[in-house]
Motif scaffolding. Structure first.
Motif, PDB file in Angstrom:
ATOM      1  N   PRO A 163      -6.575  -1.199  -5.155  1.00  0.00           N
ATOM      2  CA  PRO A 163      -5.433  -2.129  -5.226  1.00  0.00           C
ATOM      3  C   PRO A 163      -4.245  -1.685  -4.375  1.00  0.00           C
ATOM      4  O   PRO A 163      -3.922  -0.497  -4.314  1.00  0.00           O
ATOM      5  N   GLN A 164      -3.638  -2.646  -3.706  1.00  0.00           N
ATOM      6  CA  GLN A 164      -2.491  -2.393  -2.839  1.00  0.00           C
ATOM      7  C   GLN A 164      -1.213  -2.929  -3.495  1.00  0.00           C
ATOM      8  O   GLN A 164      -1.212  -4.039  -4.030  1.00  0.00           O
ATOM      9  N   VAL A 165      -0.130  -2.160  -3.419  1.00  0.00           N
ATOM     10  CA  VAL A 165       1.137  -2.558  -4.032  1.00  0.00           C
ATOM     11  C   VAL A 165       1.904  -3.467  -3.074  1.00  0.00           C
ATOM     12  O   VAL A 165       2.179  -3.098  -1.935  1.00  0.00           O
ATOM     13  N   VAL A 166       2.244  -4.667  -3.577  1.00  0.00           N
ATOM     14  CA  VAL A 166       3.016  -5.633  -2.810  1.00  0.00           C
ATOM     15  C   VAL A 166       4.507  -5.477  -3.132  1.00  0.00           C
ATOM     16  O   VAL A 166       5.350  -5.472  -2.250  1.00  0.00           O
ATOM     17  N   LEU A 167       4.827  -5.336  -4.414  1.00  0.00           N
ATOM     18  CA  LEU A 167       6.212  -5.174  -4.863  1.00  0.00           C
ATOM     19  C   LEU A 167       6.243  -4.112  -5.946  1.00  0.00           C
ATOM     20  O   LEU A 167       5.446  -4.159  -6.882  1.00  0.00           O
ATOM     21  N   ARG A 168       7.135  -3.136  -5.798  1.00  0.00           N
ATOM     22  CA  ARG A 168       7.258  -2.063  -6.788  1.00  0.00           C
ATOM     23  C   ARG A 168       8.724  -1.907  -7.156  1.00  0.00           C
ATOM     24  O   ARG A 168       9.588  -1.874  -6.285  1.00  0.00           O
ATOM     25  N   TYR A 196      13.424  -0.511  -5.313  1.00  0.00           N
ATOM     26  CA  TYR A 196      12.372  -1.506  -5.149  1.00  0.00           C
ATOM     27  C   TYR A 196      11.827  -1.434  -3.735  1.00  0.00           C
ATOM     28  O   TYR A 196      12.484  -0.977  -2.815  1.00  0.00           O
ATOM     29  N   ARG A 197      10.580  -1.867  -3.629  1.00  0.00           N
ATOM     30  CA  ARG A 197       9.870  -1.816  -2.355  1.00  0.00           C
ATOM     31  C   ARG A 197       9.002  -3.062  -2.241  1.00  0.00           C
ATOM     32  O   ARG A 197       8.275  -3.400  -3.176  1.00  0.00           O
ATOM     33  N   ASN A 215       6.176  -4.950   0.377  1.00  0.00           N
ATOM     34  CA  ASN A 215       5.340  -4.856   1.565  1.00  0.00           C
ATOM     35  C   ASN A 215       4.373  -6.038   1.568  1.00  0.00           C
ATOM     36  O   ASN A 215       3.337  -6.010   0.906  1.00  0.00           O
ATOM     37  N   CYS A 216       4.747  -7.078   2.296  1.00  0.00           N
ATOM     38  CA  CYS A 216       3.940  -8.302   2.342  1.00  0.00           C
ATOM     39  C   CYS A 216       2.596  -8.098   3.025  1.00  0.00           C
ATOM     40  O   CYS A 216       1.652  -8.846   2.773  1.00  0.00           O
ATOM     41  N   LYS A 217       2.488  -7.085   3.867  1.00  0.00           N
ATOM     42  CA  LYS A 217       1.219  -6.824   4.549  1.00  0.00           C
ATOM     43  C   LYS A 217       0.134  -6.376   3.578  1.00  0.00           C
ATOM     44  O   LYS A 217      -1.034  -6.373   3.918  1.00  0.00           O
ATOM     45  N   ASN A 218       0.526  -5.979   2.372  1.00  0.00           N
ATOM     46  CA  ASN A 218      -0.460  -5.546   1.383  1.00  0.00           C
ATOM     47  C   ASN A 218      -1.096  -6.703   0.627  1.00  0.00           C
ATOM     48  O   ASN A 218      -1.906  -6.484  -0.259  1.00  0.00           O
ATOM     49  N   ILE A 219      -0.713  -7.928   0.948  1.00  0.00           N
ATOM     50  CA  ILE A 219      -1.399  -9.099   0.386  1.00  0.00           C
ATOM     51  C   ILE A 219      -2.609  -9.361   1.267  1.00  0.00           C
ATOM     52  O   ILE A 219      -2.477  -9.533   2.481  1.00  0.00           O
ATOM     53  N   LYS A 220      -3.770  -9.373   0.678  1.00  0.00           N
ATOM     54  CA  LYS A 220      -5.019  -9.501   1.431  1.00  0.00           C
ATOM     55  C   LYS A 220      -5.097 -10.879   2.086  1.00  0.00           C
ATOM     56  O   LYS A 220      -5.048 -11.903   1.413  1.00  0.00           O
ATOM     57  N   ILE A 221      -5.238 -10.877   3.389  1.00  0.00           N
ATOM     58  CA  ILE A 221      -5.216 -12.128   4.145  1.00  0.00           C
ATOM     59  C   ILE A 221      -6.444 -12.991   3.865  1.00  0.00           C
ATOM     60  O   ILE A 221      -6.363 -14.211   3.858  1.00  0.00           O
ATOM     61  N   SER A 222      -7.586 -12.372   3.572  1.00  0.00           N
ATOM     62  CA  SER A 222      -8.803 -13.163   3.363  1.00  0.00           C
ATOM     63  C   SER A 222      -8.805 -13.884   2.011  1.00  0.00           C
ATOM     64  O   SER A 222      -9.503 -14.877   1.856  1.00  0.00           O
ATOM     65  N   THR A 223      -8.028 -13.404   1.043  1.00  0.00           N
ATOM     66  CA  THR A 223      -8.012 -14.056  -0.271  1.00  0.00           C
ATOM     67  C   THR A 223      -6.719 -14.826  -0.542  1.00  0.00           C
ATOM     68  O   THR A 223      -6.726 -15.770  -1.315  1.00  0.00           O
ATOM     69  N   HIS A 224      -5.608 -14.410   0.063  1.00  0.00           N
ATOM     70  CA  HIS A 224      -4.313 -15.063  -0.178  1.00  0.00           C
ATOM     71  C   HIS A 224      -3.582 -15.289   1.149  1.00  0.00           C
ATOM     72  O   HIS A 224      -2.441 -14.860   1.325  1.00  0.00           O
ATOM     73  N   GLU A 225      -4.224 -15.957   2.078  1.00  0.00           N
ATOM     74  CA  GLU A 225      -3.666 -16.119   3.420  1.00  0.00           C
ATOM     75  C   GLU A 225      -2.301 -16.804   3.407  1.00  0.00           C
ATOM     76  O   GLU A 225      -1.349 -16.326   4.012  1.00  0.00           O
ATOM     77  N   LYS A 226      -2.195 -17.944   2.727  1.00  0.00           N
ATOM     78  CA  LYS A 226      -0.937 -18.698   2.704  1.00  0.00           C
ATOM     79  C   LYS A 226       0.161 -17.914   1.991  1.00  0.00           C
ATOM     80  O   LYS A 226       1.310 -17.917   2.418  1.00  0.00           O
ATOM     81  N   LEU A 227      -0.193 -17.213   0.911  1.00  0.00           N
ATOM     82  CA  LEU A 227       0.780 -16.409   0.171  1.00  0.00           C
ATOM     83  C   LEU A 227       1.326 -15.286   1.053  1.00  0.00           C
ATOM     84  O   LEU A 227       2.531 -15.041   1.091  1.00  0.00           O
ATOM     85  N   ARG A 228       0.443 -14.626   1.784  1.00  0.00           N
ATOM     86  CA  ARG A 228       0.878 -13.556   2.695  1.00  0.00           C
ATOM     87  C   ARG A 228       1.801 -14.114   3.765  1.00  0.00           C
ATOM     88  O   ARG A 228       2.843 -13.531   4.070  1.00  0.00           O
ATOM     89  N   LYS A 274       9.506 -14.903   4.277  1.00  0.00           N
ATOM     90  CA  LYS A 274      10.708 -14.648   3.465  1.00  0.00           C
ATOM     91  C   LYS A 274      11.281 -13.251   3.704  1.00  0.00           C
ATOM     92  O   LYS A 274      12.488 -13.092   3.835  1.00  0.00           O
ATOM     93  N   TRP A 275      10.421 -12.197   3.741  1.00  0.00           N
ATOM     94  CA  TRP A 275      10.910 -10.819   3.820  1.00  0.00           C
ATOM     95  C   TRP A 275      10.550 -10.089   5.112  1.00  0.00           C
ATOM     96  O   TRP A 275      10.939  -8.946   5.295  1.00  0.00           O
ATOM     97  N   GLY A 276       9.765 -10.706   5.965  1.00  0.00           N
ATOM     98  CA  GLY A 276       9.352 -10.039   7.195  1.00  0.00           C
ATOM     99  C   GLY A 276       8.090  -9.216   6.979  1.00  0.00           C
ATOM    100  O   GLY A 276       7.600  -9.073   5.868  1.00  0.00           O
ATOM    101  N   ASP A 277       7.581  -8.653   8.073  1.00  0.00           N
ATOM    102  CA  ASP A 277       6.326  -7.905   7.968  1.00  0.00           C
ATOM    103  C   ASP A 277       6.549  -6.397   7.938  1.00  0.00           C
ATOM    104  O   ASP A 277       5.614  -5.625   8.070  1.00  0.00           O
ATOM    105  N   GLU A 278       7.788  -5.976   7.740  1.00  0.00           N
ATOM    106  CA  GLU A 278       8.089  -4.553   7.609  1.00  0.00           C
ATOM    107  C   GLU A 278       8.088  -4.149   6.140  1.00  0.00           C
ATOM    108  O   GLU A 278       8.272  -4.967   5.250  1.00  0.00           O
ATOM    109  N   ASP A 279       7.912  -2.876   5.883  1.00  0.00           N
ATOM    110  CA  ASP A 279       7.975  -2.315   4.541  1.00  0.00           C
ATOM    111  C   ASP A 279       9.453  -2.166   4.167  1.00  0.00           C
ATOM    112  O   ASP A 279      10.173  -1.390   4.780  1.00  0.00           O
ATOM    113  N   ILE A 280       9.924  -2.927   3.178  1.00  0.00           N
ATOM    114  CA  ILE A 280      11.334  -2.905   2.774  1.00  0.00           C
ATOM    115  C   ILE A 280      11.487  -1.999   1.558  1.00  0.00           C
ATOM    116  O   ILE A 280      10.785  -2.170   0.567  1.00  0.00           O
TER     117      ILE A 280
END
Length: 161
Positions: free
Chosen positions: A110-115, A127-128, A130-143, A149-155
């Motif tokens: 499992p990958q952490v999206v929001l901590r 808080y942290r 990282n939108c890149k941790n949303i799996k593109i093959s299962t949640h493409e639109k969500l990613r 909204k937050w960019g593709d950098e680790d905030i």
């Protein structure tokens, strides 16, 4: 003379209903993803502000440091969409600190999206995102919406109390 709709009027009504349905369906398609993004946004903004206020109340007004993150930030929805779940953990002692993690469990690991982490010794909530941790093959639109909204950098940010 009989009163009835003409064929032309019926065709016009069917076309109008079809257009309304097409517009409604397009708005409905991304409704779940928009809800997840708004839930994440609410947790990071309003939820975090309330958690800081609650931590201040516990420490300074009540004179107690025996609270944990789960006491000052309550997340009700445990699974936002299939595979994207909130998880709460503590570092050994249940009454100390704590971490909420929104994880994409569709990965083998499992990958952490929001901590969100409470650290009482430093008087900080971190808080942290990282939108890149949303799996593109299962949640493409969500990613895609998360990155929009937050960019593709680790905030990573901290809020002191």
């Amino acid at each position: 003379m009989k009163k009835a709709f003409t064929l032309l009027e019926l065709i016009f009504i069917v076309i109008v209903i079809g257009l309304l349905a097409a517009v409604g369906i397009s708005h409905f398609i991304n409704l779940k993803e928009r809800t997840v993004i708004e839930s994440m946004s609410y947790t990071v903004t309003t939820g975090l502000d309330l958690a800081v206020q609650n931590a201040i109340n516990w420490m300074y007004l009540e004179g107690s440091s025996t609270f944990k993150l789960d006491d000052i930030l309550i997340i009700n929805e445990k699974e936002l969409v299939p595979g994207l779940k909130w998880n709460y953990t503590t570092n050994g002692d249940y009454n100390k600190d704590g971490t909420y993690s929104l994880r994409d469990e569709t990965y083998a690991t499992p990958q952490v999206v929001l901590r969100i982490t409470l650290n009482k010794s430093e008087n900080v909530i971190k808080y942290r995102i990282n939108c890149k941790n949303i799996k593109i093959s299962t949640h493409e639109k969500l990613r895609e919406m998360c990155i929009e909204k937050w960019g593709d950098e680790d905030i990573q940010e901290e809020v002191n109390f």
